[in-house]
Scaffold this motif. Sequence first.
Motif, PDB file in Angstrom:
ATOM      1  N   GLY A 199       0.683  -1.447  -0.106  1.00 24.05           N
ATOM      2  CA  GLY A 199       0.094   0.105   0.531  1.00 24.05           C
ATOM      3  C   GLY A 199       0.206   1.504  -0.623  1.00 24.05           C
ATOM      4  O   GLY A 199       0.706   2.156  -0.411  1.00 24.05           O
ATOM      5  N   GLY A 200       1.393   1.347   1.176  1.00 23.38           N
ATOM      6  CA  GLY A 200       3.056   2.681   0.905  1.00 23.38           C
ATOM      7  C   GLY A 200       3.556   2.760  -0.488  1.00 23.38           C
ATOM      8  O   GLY A 200       3.604   4.009  -1.057  1.00 23.38           O
ATOM      9  N   LEU A 201       4.414   1.382  -0.676  1.00 22.73           N
ATOM     10  CA  LEU A 201       4.555   1.649  -1.974  1.00 22.73           C
ATOM     11  C   LEU A 201       3.679   2.064  -3.492  1.00 22.73           C
ATOM     12  O   LEU A 201       4.809   2.951  -4.470  1.00 22.73           O
ATOM     13  CB  LEU A 201       5.438   0.019  -2.875  1.00 22.73           C
ATOM     14  CG  LEU A 201       6.551  -0.251  -1.911  1.00 22.73           C
ATOM     15  CD1 LEU A 201       7.241  -1.530  -1.879  1.00 22.73           C
ATOM     16  CD2 LEU A 201       8.047   0.545  -1.541  1.00 22.73           C
ATOM     17  N   LEU A 202       2.940   1.523  -3.647  1.00 20.39           N
ATOM     18  CA  LEU A 202       1.821   2.505  -4.426  1.00 20.39           C
ATOM     19  C   LEU A 202       1.233   3.459  -4.294  1.00 20.39           C
ATOM     20  O   LEU A 202       1.207   3.960  -4.849  1.00 20.39           O
ATOM     21  CB  LEU A 202       0.448   1.648  -4.346  1.00 20.39           C
ATOM     22  CG  LEU A 202      -0.309   1.145  -5.725  1.00 20.39           C
ATOM     23  CD1 LEU A 202       0.362   0.781  -6.746  1.00 20.39           C
ATOM     24  CD2 LEU A 202      -1.326   0.093  -5.539  1.00 20.39           C
ATOM     25  N   GLY A 203       1.266   3.192  -3.086  1.00 23.16           N
ATOM     26  CA  GLY A 203       0.115   5.394  -3.451  1.00 23.16           C
ATOM     27  C   GLY A 203       1.346   6.296  -2.240  1.00 23.16           C
ATOM     28  O   GLY A 203       0.983   7.454  -2.006  1.00 23.16           O
ATOM     29  N   GLY A 204       2.295   5.932  -2.072  1.00 26.72           N
ATOM     30  CA  GLY A 204       2.840   7.363  -1.561  1.00 26.72           C
ATOM     31  C   GLY A 204       2.631   7.104   0.270  1.00 26.72           C
ATOM     32  O   GLY A 204       2.025   6.538   0.756  1.00 26.72           O
ATOM     33  N   PRO A 205       3.343   8.772   0.916  1.00 26.09           N
ATOM     34  CA  PRO A 205       3.214   7.911   2.420  1.00 26.09           C
ATOM     35  C   PRO A 205       1.902   8.400   3.014  1.00 26.09           C
ATOM     36  O   PRO A 205       1.793   7.548   3.916  1.00 26.09           O
ATOM     37  CB  PRO A 205       3.920   9.840   2.847  1.00 26.09           C
ATOM     38  CG  PRO A 205       4.794   9.709   1.461  1.00 26.09           C
ATOM     39  CD  PRO A 205       4.360   9.134   0.182  1.00 26.09           C
ATOM     40  N   PHE A 206       1.068   9.013   2.604  1.00 24.87           N
ATOM     41  CA  PHE A 206      -0.154   9.413   2.663  1.00 24.87           C
ATOM     42  C   PHE A 206      -1.015   7.827   3.063  1.00 24.87           C
ATOM     43  O   PHE A 206      -1.606   7.715   3.445  1.00 24.87           O
ATOM     44  CB  PHE A 206      -1.271  10.183   2.350  1.00 24.87           C
ATOM     45  CG  PHE A 206      -2.407  10.400   2.553  1.00 24.87           C
ATOM     46  CD1 PHE A 206      -2.482  11.283   3.388  1.00 24.87           C
ATOM     47  CD2 PHE A 206      -3.489  10.471   1.672  1.00 24.87           C
ATOM     48  CE1 PHE A 206      -3.821  11.928   4.513  1.00 24.87           C
ATOM     49  CE2 PHE A 206      -4.517  10.310   2.470  1.00 24.87           C
ATOM     50  CZ  PHE A 206      -5.204  11.208   3.677  1.00 24.87           C
ATOM     51  N   VAL A 207      -1.012   6.976   2.199  1.00 27.96           N
ATOM     52  CA  VAL A 207      -1.783   6.196   1.872  1.00 27.96           C
ATOM     53  C   VAL A 207      -0.979   5.053   2.953  1.00 27.96           C
ATOM     54  O   VAL A 207      -1.668   4.322   3.152  1.00 27.96           O
ATOM     55  CB  VAL A 207      -1.531   5.382   0.347  1.00 27.96           C
ATOM     56  CG1 VAL A 207      -2.084   3.925   0.577  1.00 27.96           C
ATOM     57  CG2 VAL A 207      -2.176   5.978   0.122  1.00 27.96           C
ATOM     58  N   GLY A 208      -0.079   4.984   2.385  1.00 26.96           N
ATOM     59  CA  GLY A 208       1.597   4.019   3.803  1.00 26.96           C
ATOM     60  C   GLY A 208       0.574   4.081   4.876  1.00 26.96           C
ATOM     61  O   GLY A 208       0.982   3.333   5.691  1.00 26.96           O
TER      62      GLY A 208
END
Length: 583
Positions: free
Chosen positions: A93-102
């Motif tokens: 999730g973090g790798l795909l969506g960035g800091p906010f998603v992670g």
Amino acid sequence: MLELLPLMLERVGILVILALLLSRMKSFRQVVQNEHSVKGKFLLILIFGAFGIVSNYTGVHIYQDSIMSQTWHFNVDSNNAIANTRIMGVAIGGLLGGPFVGFGVGLIAGLHRLTLGGFTAFACAFSTILAGVVTGFLGKKYGIQKNNSLLRAVIIGILMECIQMGIILIVAKPFDAALHLVQLIAFPMIAINGFGTLIFILIIQNILQEEEKTRALQTNKALFIAQQTLPHFRQGLTTHSSSEVSRIIFRLTNADAISITDHEQVLAHIGAGSNHHKPLQSLSTRLTKKALEQGDIFIANSKEEIQCSHENCPLQAAIVLPLKASNRTVGSLKLYYRDSNKLDIVEQELADGLSKLFSTQLELAEVELQRRLLKDAEIKALQAQVHPHFLFNSINTISSLIRTDSDKARKLLIHLSTFFRNNLQGARQTLVPLEKELEHVEAYLTLEQTRFPNKFTVDFDIEPSLRNAMIPPFTLQPLVENSIRHAFSKEKKLNVVVSAYKNKGKMILLTEDNGKGIPTALLKTIGNETVQSKEGTGTALWNIKKRIEEIYGQKENFQIDSDLGLGTKVYITLPLTEENLEG
């Protein structure tokens, strides 16, 4: 330790199955493609947060050396722990969506793990949130959507699991229990989570590759359609061009109806609803009027949104795209569907691409029109020119006849006025009847034969059905003039023959003489460019050929055959269509 491997593999299998199911869902594929939107980020948080919760519930229960494989864990005893695949979902999730998603995914999965209890609850919760934040920043920097990022993503997933083991050793109490737990679960969890990350990333990349292939196919289709429609849109936005373009789009897309309009009326409508969406009628849908007014793309997913004034209209969905030229909306392209499900993202992107390509074509058509108008002005300026010496010689000839033969002088004045009238009318027209051009030739010949009696003869062989055929003005007269001025030979009397006949559905105009012919060196360039020679400049032939090319494009044929001492033939082949044939 090794007996934990197959149990962990089962847990990864559950997440992989869920990932495969999600990958078939259009909404998930769109989120993966558009992860930077706010809505997309929240959806990713919910999806991968749910993955973390499922991982917590399906973990393997660990108590000292005992491994208990239950289906779901709703709470963990204070002396126990669970081995699961939670970090895998958080890391992806973090790798795909960035800091906010992670951070969001890590927070959901970490807090949920905290509620389950166990002596590693806080350590696992903290490491989960940390993993989400760290992978988010790493994902933003490196990205996992690219093909060469697969190994990097797996290494990051393994590293996050190693960090979790380290945090358990540091935070969890008692230390001996934490150390024993890590010795038992470290290798299986690191190996299986790395393997799970590999599978999951492959699924994500497969989604992206499929989308790229789909986009490539849609691009090829759009370019193919644009190639097919280009000859029609080069004519501008007309009823005929719109009808032909609509048929092409209808044949090559999944739309149930295609419509093209200008600002005022429907120019063409092919397919469903054609009983009331008829060409040359005023616009019947408010959606179209809105798109024309605002110059934006509008999508309707229901009959009510289309707002067709006809009660029984079968069209249930539509995408309306503005057609623009020179930064102004000149019309609209509409793709209609009987079922709103057919109007998916692929169809929308195809329609958007077609709209842009067609707008470019229309803009080029306007440029082409302006170029033609400019060229036409240049040509008409050339057509309006009369050799001053011809005018003066004709006046002198008539003047000398006034006292000796007044009737002949009067007839010559009539022919001279006919010649000038045809010159002026031809300068204002693109096409004239062949009969009118022959009248122009005869007026010229009458004047020239008076000046040079018994020097040449001109014969006409005109197929009667072609006398009303439309041809460019100043086509035959300059050719006859060329023969008379440049083909004289001392050895024989000049004879010029002007013919017009049909051949394989085309009209052949032939001017031939038995004069001295054209030198081989000149023959290669004459008619293609102006030349400087003792015999002349070749402007007349070049002018005729350029005018025919401008009017008929590649459908024409202009050919010069000449042999020194034998004469010259000039063939002009014109298409017999409604454009140049009357009656």
